[in-house]
Design a protein around this motif. Structure first.
Motif, PDB file in Angstrom:
ATOM      1  N   ILE A  40      -8.263   4.935  -3.421  1.00 52.85           N
ATOM      2  CA  ILE A  40      -8.353   5.613  -4.724  1.00 52.85           C
ATOM      3  C   ILE A  40      -9.569   6.526  -4.776  1.00 52.85           C
ATOM      4  O   ILE A  40      -9.490   7.674  -5.229  1.00 52.85           O
ATOM      5  N   PHE A  87      -0.360   9.133  -4.409  1.00 54.33           N
ATOM      6  CA  PHE A  87      -1.455  10.077  -4.210  1.00 54.33           C
ATOM      7  C   PHE A  87      -1.015  11.288  -3.388  1.00 54.33           C
ATOM      8  O   PHE A  87      -1.425  12.415  -3.658  1.00 54.33           O
ATOM      9  N   TRP A 143       1.035   3.303  -3.249  1.00 63.44           N
ATOM     10  CA  TRP A 143      -0.213   4.023  -3.524  1.00 63.44           C
ATOM     11  C   TRP A 143      -0.292   5.302  -2.694  1.00 63.44           C
ATOM     12  O   TRP A 143      -0.657   6.363  -3.203  1.00 63.44           O
ATOM     13  N   HIS A 185     -15.563  -1.759  -9.332  1.00 66.11           N
ATOM     14  CA  HIS A 185     -14.956  -2.594  -8.290  1.00 66.11           C
ATOM     15  C   HIS A 185     -15.811  -3.835  -8.045  1.00 66.11           C
ATOM     16  O   HIS A 185     -15.283  -4.918  -7.838  1.00 66.11           O
ATOM     17  N   THR A 194       0.817  -1.217   0.000  1.00 62.31           N
ATOM     18  CA  THR A 194       0.000   0.000   0.000  1.00 62.31           C
ATOM     19  C   THR A 194       0.849   1.265   0.000  1.00 62.31           C
ATOM     20  O   THR A 194       0.364   2.323  -0.389  1.00 62.31           O
ATOM     21  N   THR A 231      -7.282  -0.709  -1.430  1.00 60.58           N
ATOM     22  CA  THR A 231      -6.811   0.137  -2.527  1.00 60.58           C
ATOM     23  C   THR A 231      -7.959   0.928  -3.132  1.00 60.58           C
ATOM     24  O   THR A 231      -7.821   2.121  -3.439  1.00 60.58           O
ATOM     25  N   TYR A 241      -4.937   9.821   3.322  1.00 57.73           N
ATOM     26  CA  TYR A 241      -4.440   8.891   2.301  1.00 57.73           C
ATOM     27  C   TYR A 241      -3.933   7.599   2.951  1.00 57.73           C
ATOM     28  O   TYR A 241      -4.228   6.491   2.484  1.00 57.73           O
ATOM     29  N   PHE A 297      -5.986   3.988   2.289  1.00 60.79           N
ATOM     30  CA  PHE A 297      -5.281   2.920   1.576  1.00 60.79           C
ATOM     31  C   PHE A 297      -4.948   1.748   2.495  1.00 60.79           C
ATOM     32  O   PHE A 297      -4.734   0.626   2.024  1.00 60.79           O
ATOM     33  N   LEU A 349      -8.958  10.472  -5.051  1.00 60.12           N
ATOM     34  CA  LEU A 349      -9.271  11.247  -6.247  1.00 60.12           C
ATOM     35  C   LEU A 349      -9.906  12.588  -5.897  1.00 60.12           C
ATOM     36  O   LEU A 349      -9.523  13.634  -6.426  1.00 60.12           O
TER      37      LEU A 349
END
Length: 240
Positions: A129, A13, A9, A240, A6, A125, A117, A121, A133
């Motif tokens: 995300i 971000f 990611w 998803h 993770t 995931t 974040y 995460f 976003l």
């Protein structure tokens, strides 16, 4: 426990948020009229994502990990409400005091973004995300606001460019990277409470910060951007 996979990611971000925030700062530094004209669209789109994502993805996952996550969400909302009221109370002073307290609030907000974040995460995931976003998109408007309040406080353009980057942009990856080692040790029930708190924060930011600011400077079709943001969150959920 947080899987080691993770971290990339979180890093992508968090650094992406810093980059988008920096673009917003530079855009208003170089093209003030364009940045001011379009920041409401970014705010509305981000608000749509940040309202829908917590409710349809993050909150159910938080409840699944801890049945008291709803109370944590309420605490997150209340924390943002009262801290925001405190900052607004302080801004009822001269221009310099306004700039200092406003940028202080932006700095705290950006630091919390970075922590968000890491928490989202840590859960999954997809959750990261979807929340990420909306946060990344709203960073553009946040950069514009940070630069603007410093200029209003009488800071020169070049100093405002530097200070806005340090306070509004750099604090997001700082919050993410500092929080990661601690969040990685959380048990699922504690992580559920942390995610619930984040849900309350995200809903407050979207409903009580982004939307009222956008409404105060409403543009034609700006709320189509809100619907588009919600639509993106729903699309990601369906995929998803």
């Amino acid at each position: 426990m947080v899987e080691p996979s993770t971290f990339p990611w979180v890093a992508v971000f968090a650094l992406g948020a810093m980059a988008v925030n920096s673009v917003g700062i530079y855009a208003i530094y170089r093209h003030k009229d364009w940045a001011e004209r379009n920041k409401e669209y970014f705010m509305c789109f981000a608000a749509g994502v940040l309202i829908a994502s917590p409710l349809i993805t993050a909150f159910p996952e938080a409840i699944g990990k801890n049945s008291s996550a709803g109370l944590a969400a309420l605490l997150g909302f209340a924390f943002m409400f009262f801290s925001n009221r405190l900052i607004k109370h302080k801004t009822q002073q001269d221009e310099l005091a306004f700039g200092i307290t406003a940028i202080e609030g932006i700095g705290i907000h950006s630091l919390i973004d970075g922590i968000i974040y890491t928490v989202t995460f840590s859960v999954s995931t997809v959750t990261g995300i979807m929340a990420g976003l909306g946060l990344v998109i709203h960073e553009f408007a946040e950069g514009v606001v940070a630069f603007s309040v410093l200029i209003k406080a009488g800071v020169s353009d070049k100093r405002a460019l530097l200070y806005a980057f340090l306070v509004a942009a750099l604090t997001t990856p700082l919050g993410a990277f500092v929080a990661y080692p601690f969040v990685s040790r959380l048990t699922p029930p504690v992580l559920g409470l942390a995610l619930g708190f984040v849900v309350g924060v995200l809903i407050y930011v979207s409903a009580s910060h982004l939307l009222p600011e956008a409404k105060a400077h409403e543009h034609k079709h700006s709320y189509l951007a809100l619907v588009a943001g919600m639509g993106l969150a729903l699309l990601l959920k369906v995929l998803h």
